[in-house]
Design a protein around this motif. Sequence first.
Motif, PDB file in Angstrom:
ATOM      1  N   LEU A   1      -2.978   3.184 -10.245  1.00 37.18           N
ATOM      2  CA  LEU A   1      -2.296   4.469 -10.333  1.00 37.18           C
ATOM      3  C   LEU A   1      -0.793   4.265 -10.151  1.00 37.18           C
ATOM      4  N   VAL A   2      -0.010   4.850 -11.034  1.00 38.94           N
ATOM      5  CA  VAL A   2       1.448   4.738 -10.964  1.00 38.94           C
ATOM      6  C   VAL A   2       2.056   6.131 -10.812  1.00 38.94           C
TER       7      VAL A   2
ATOM      8  N   PHE B   1       0.295   2.050  -3.964  1.00 41.78           N
ATOM      9  CA  PHE B   1      -0.744   1.267  -3.294  1.00 41.78           C
ATOM     10  C   PHE B   1      -1.286   1.995  -2.070  1.00 41.78           C
ATOM     11  N   ILE B   2      -2.409   1.489  -1.608  1.00 35.58           N
ATOM     12  CA  ILE B   2      -3.040   1.968  -0.385  1.00 35.58           C
ATOM     13  C   ILE B   2      -3.502   0.748   0.395  1.00 35.58           C
TER      14      ILE B   2
ATOM     15  N   LEU C   1      -6.829   3.438  -6.687  1.00 33.16           N
ATOM     16  CA  LEU C   1      -5.679   2.891  -5.969  1.00 33.16           C
ATOM     17  C   LEU C   1      -5.957   1.452  -5.558  1.00 33.16           C
ATOM     18  N   ASN C   2      -5.004   0.566  -5.788  1.00 33.66           N
ATOM     19  CA  ASN C   2      -5.133  -0.828  -5.408  1.00 33.66           C
ATOM     20  C   ASN C   2      -4.529  -1.082  -4.034  1.00 33.66           C
ATOM     21  N   HIS C   3      -4.876  -2.220  -3.464  1.00 30.65           N
ATOM     22  CA  HIS C   3      -4.460  -2.584  -2.103  1.00 30.65           C
ATOM     23  C   HIS C   3      -3.156  -3.375  -2.098  1.00 30.65           C
ATOM     24  N   SER C   4      -2.354  -3.117  -1.077  1.00 28.23           N
ATOM     25  CA  SER C   4      -1.180  -3.948  -0.816  1.00 28.23           C
ATOM     26  C   SER C   4      -1.090  -4.200   0.684  1.00 28.23           C
ATOM     27  N   PRO C   5      -0.879  -5.458   1.118  1.00 24.41           N
ATOM     28  CA  PRO C   5      -0.766  -5.743   2.553  1.00 24.41           C
ATOM     29  C   PRO C   5       0.503  -5.165   3.167  1.00 24.41           C
TER      30      PRO C   5
END
Length: 473
Positions: free
Chosen positions: A90-91, A270-271, A236-240
């Motif tokens: 998602l952007v 990101f989430i 939604l993709n993951h980001s550290p």
Amino acid sequence: MAKIISEIGHQLIPFPQCRPATLRRPTGIRCSVFATPSHEVNASGARVVPWGSEIESLESASALKNWLSASGLPPQKLEIRRVDVGERGLVALKNIRKGEKLLFVPPSLVITADSVWSCPEVGNVLKKNSVPDWPLLATYLISEASFKSSSRWSSYITALPRQPYSLLYWTLTELDTYLVASQIRERAIERITNVIGTYEDLRLRIFSKHQDLFPEEVRLPSMDGKVALVPWADMLNHSPEVETFLDYDKSSKGIVFMADQSYQLGEQVFISYGKKSNGELLLSYGFVPKDGTNPNDSVELSLSLKKSDKCYKEKLEALRKYGLQVPQRFPLQITGWPVEMMAYSYLVVSPPNMRQYFEEMAAAASSRAASETGRKYPELEEQALQYLLDCCESSISKYSKFLQDGDTLNSGQLSAKQADRKSLLKKLATDLCTSEQRILFRAQYILRRRLQDMRNGELRALTILNGFRKLFK
């Protein structure tokens, strides 16, 4: 595709395959969790529930968005696009401020254990038998998938990845070949064993007693889900580097997501999937962050008693008393290691004349004795550090062997799809092993320095002592 763990649910483990069998379908059955006349048939003759799409498919994701909008999803500030991280994500459709509400999914579009079944009989049987939420929802998705386009959730099911790359979908041969050096292999096998045990329990208690609703003649592909499945939000993709999660809004009973940083137009949003190591992310979600980008990364180091130890049985009894195993795994991070690991090491190297401390060390290794957790035993310090260094270097050698030799999996006659899968699994394993070995190298360096300083200090002390002896002589 992102798989979100929200505060209203826990992670769902993939439902295992049904064993193929030859059973006749009873007559007069109105619906079944596993079978419909439109099922596909595989090479072995078992009917297979149609499932999902290719992970990079934008068409199915766009169709999902259109269906959600028509079903009550309010206008969103995000849209689905092909992205660099996660294939699709998602952007932002506009500039986003920190603290701004980015996403809202109404309760009518969230799948929970209370969702309406297309086949009510199946849901009633499972609820009557008090099936926990995660296998209940797994069965729910399989049941809805069997109804194809007649299910309300068909657009969502079609958008799910048909073949995720979580370790739960790797074969035992693939795990043994690509992750022979990593302790995450053992974690994957433990998780798979747990899933199979859960399925066998359900099969014996419920499925075998209701064969009209749960016929074994259908073979199911592996699948996974969550106790709370949130269509659209799970893109939604993951980001550290992100700390925000999906949240449950009590007033609206919907799912919301607040930005914890600003985003520019067209930037991927990101989430956080939680503070997880690269191995845990591969285990549950099927991806490995770029090396060095995950501040929560760690590698598990396996410690064990020596069977030649004269006090082996006494030490083993002490460890088991406090819920510890032989071997026991401890997490190493780039910043150091837990004090519990040091306590375990003290127990491993302690001599028979320190048996009165065995239980104390085991308690400290389990972190059950808070006051004793950080206790040191100066007379054992050097031996304990050397033991850790030996374990560390043994593990490093396994990683080096894999990274140098590459895979030994017999390619044979592979289709293009199989070859692509093999290439991707090898890359995932190489990325994971590289990041884990880097942490081990750091631990090796620290341990060597500590031992060197300790031995240099002992040498200086001995030199001074000898000087005094000469002086008094």
